[in-house]
Scaffold this motif. Sequence first.
Motif, short mmCIF file in Angstrom:
data_model
loop_
_atom_site.label_atom_id
_atom_site.label_comp_id
_atom_site.label_asym_id
_atom_site.label_seq_id
_atom_site.Cartn_x
_atom_site.Cartn_y
_atom_site.Cartn_z
N MET A 166 0.78 -1.21 0.02
CA MET A 166 0.16 -0.06 0.04
C MET A 166 0.71 1.27 0.07
SD MET A 166 -3.11 -1.18 2.75
CE MET A 166 -4.06 0.36 2.43
N ARG A 167 2.07 1.29 0.78
CA ARG A 167 2.79 2.40 0.47
C ARG A 167 3.51 2.59 -0.47
NH1 ARG A 167 4.69 0.18 5.80
NH2 ARG A 167 6.76 -0.50 4.60
N GLN A 168 3.73 1.52 -1.25
CA GLN A 168 4.36 1.85 -2.72
C GLN A 168 3.17 2.04 -3.66
OE1 GLN A 168 7.28 2.18 -4.15
NE2 GLN A 168 8.22 0.21 -4.12
N THR A 189 9.42 -2.17 -7.14
CA THR A 189 8.95 -3.32 -6.59
C THR A 189 9.92 -4.42 -5.61
OG1 THR A 189 8.82 -4.71 -8.47
CG2 THR A 189 6.93 -3.28 -7.92
N THR A 190 11.14 -4.03 -6.01
CA THR A 190 12.30 -4.92 -5.20
C THR A 190 12.01 -5.35 -3.99
OG1 THR A 190 13.80 -3.49 -6.74
CG2 THR A 190 14.66 -4.91 -4.79
N ILE A 200 1.06 -4.68 -8.25
CA ILE A 200 1.15 -3.05 -8.54
C ILE A 200 1.53 -3.05 -9.80
CG2 ILE A 200 2.93 -1.54 -7.95
CD1 ILE A 200 2.99 -2.63 -5.14
N LEU A 201 2.29 -3.99 -10.54
CA LEU A 201 2.32 -3.92 -12.08
C LEU A 201 1.24 -3.89 -12.99
CD1 LEU A 201 5.85 -5.55 -12.41
CD2 LEU A 201 5.51 -3.24 -12.46
N ARG A 202 0.37 -4.70 -12.53
CA ARG A 202 -0.96 -4.80 -13.43
C ARG A 202 -1.69 -3.61 -12.94
NH1 ARG A 202 -0.98 -10.56 -11.20
NH2 ARG A 202 -0.61 -11.74 -13.03
N LEU A 224 10.24 -9.76 -15.17
CA LEU A 224 8.93 -8.78 -14.95
C LEU A 224 8.72 -8.02 -16.23
CD1 LEU A 224 9.77 -7.34 -11.48
CD2 LEU A 224 7.78 -8.86 -12.16
N LEU A 225 9.90 -7.75 -16.90
CA LEU A 225 9.83 -6.67 -18.23
C LEU A 225 9.13 -7.71 -19.38
CD1 LEU A 225 13.22 -5.08 -18.00
CD2 LEU A 225 11.14 -4.13 -17.00
N VAL A 226 9.51 -8.88 -19.36
CA VAL A 226 8.97 -9.47 -20.55
C VAL A 226 7.45 -9.52 -20.43
CG1 VAL A 226 8.96 -11.79 -21.31
CG2 VAL A 226 10.98 -11.04 -20.85
N GLU A 227 6.85 -9.59 -19.27
CA GLU A 227 5.60 -9.80 -19.07
C GLU A 227 4.68 -8.44 -19.01
OE1 GLU A 227 2.36 -11.39 -15.33
OE2 GLU A 227 4.67 -11.51 -15.27
N PHE A 228 5.48 -7.28 -18.62
CA PHE A 228 4.57 -6.04 -18.54
C PHE A 228 5.23 -5.12 -19.55
CE2 PHE A 228 4.21 -8.00 -14.46
CZ PHE A 228 2.71 -7.98 -14.21
N SER A 229 6.15 -5.05 -20.37
CA SER A 229 6.77 -4.12 -21.03
C SER A 229 6.33 -4.31 -22.65
CB SER A 229 8.30 -3.96 -21.11
OG SER A 229 8.75 -3.73 -19.77
N ASP A 230 6.41 -3.01 -23.02
CA ASP A 230 6.12 -3.13 -24.81
C ASP A 230 7.55 -3.34 -25.42
OD1 ASP A 230 3.31 -2.49 -24.60
OD2 ASP A 230 3.99 -0.27 -24.34
#
Length: 338
Positions: A166-168, A189-190, A200-202, A224-230
């Motif tokens: 929640m703080r993030q 998100t580390t 958070i990423l979604r 993470l990047l493969v899943e969420f990046s263009d």
Amino acid sequence: MSTTEPVLTIRALNVDYGTGDEAVRALRDVDLTLHRGEVLGLAGESGSGKSTLAYAVTRLLQPPGVITGGDVHYHRRDGSALDLLALSPAGLRAFRWQELSIVFQGAMNSLNPVHTVRSQLTDVLRAHRPEMKRAERTARAQELLQLVGISADRLHAYPHQLSGGMRQRVMIAMALALDPEIVVMDEPTTALDVVMQRQILRRLVALREELGFSVVFITHDISLLVEFSDRIAIMYGGRIVEEAAAQEIYRDPRHPYSEGLLRSFPALHGPRRELTGIAGSPPHLAAMPAGCAFHPRCGRALDACATRVPELAPPDGAEGRTVACWLHRPAPVPAARP
């Protein structure tokens, strides 16, 4: 959705730490373009220059960091361009948060423990939009919390009364307070567990679709990047060594370093495979090897790799991606001996 229209261009950017003979070059001729509405992932091991690039672009480098060359331009929707490296302190103050905001590494611990969430969210609005009334600032703060999936009744909570996730998300809400065009996220998100990272990423990707801002997402976790990046840009030794669409990087990495990063995390689907990782350690910036910085750790190095730095260019004439590796272009002709 992303477009081909640039919102941020970085050309031949160089950053040193220190001056004179003891200066250490942390960024070396970095070229990068962020398109409007896209999520651009920036991956690499610790010390590759990812955070230095973020702080250089936002003019937040702390001494002894110095930008020694290059250009950084922000492109407005009306077609005009703003030279970020030439902005005055007053211009920088007006630009940050309004057009570009940043979520720092370890940001979930950056909230002031003696102020409520409301106080910290409205402080941004008070500084940049003094014409807003108190009730309007509170309403905007409630709206921001709801955007990131937090109930508006937590507005009066103190940071210690919120979970880490929640703080993030409060920090992400703060970054979105003034509707910026660009959000730079430096490993936000580390410190969170895998489930909270995905949540958070979604949420971030959904907000990108809704609000249309662009994201530079910095992390050492390429999965993470493969899943969420263009698109994904891979950094090593202060340089960009490969850049391509996220799925192209995942299916067909062209640089041996990119391949090593992808082999360092387990696949969730398909046949089981051994995790190999990358032998050795990243180079020390004060003693960079000659030629390609990765060649001492590369199992496919050629003779040219030890003496010549490969240019970042399309591999084998392919469009839409670039790689800096002699495996994908003719080796240089050795210089004639006198």
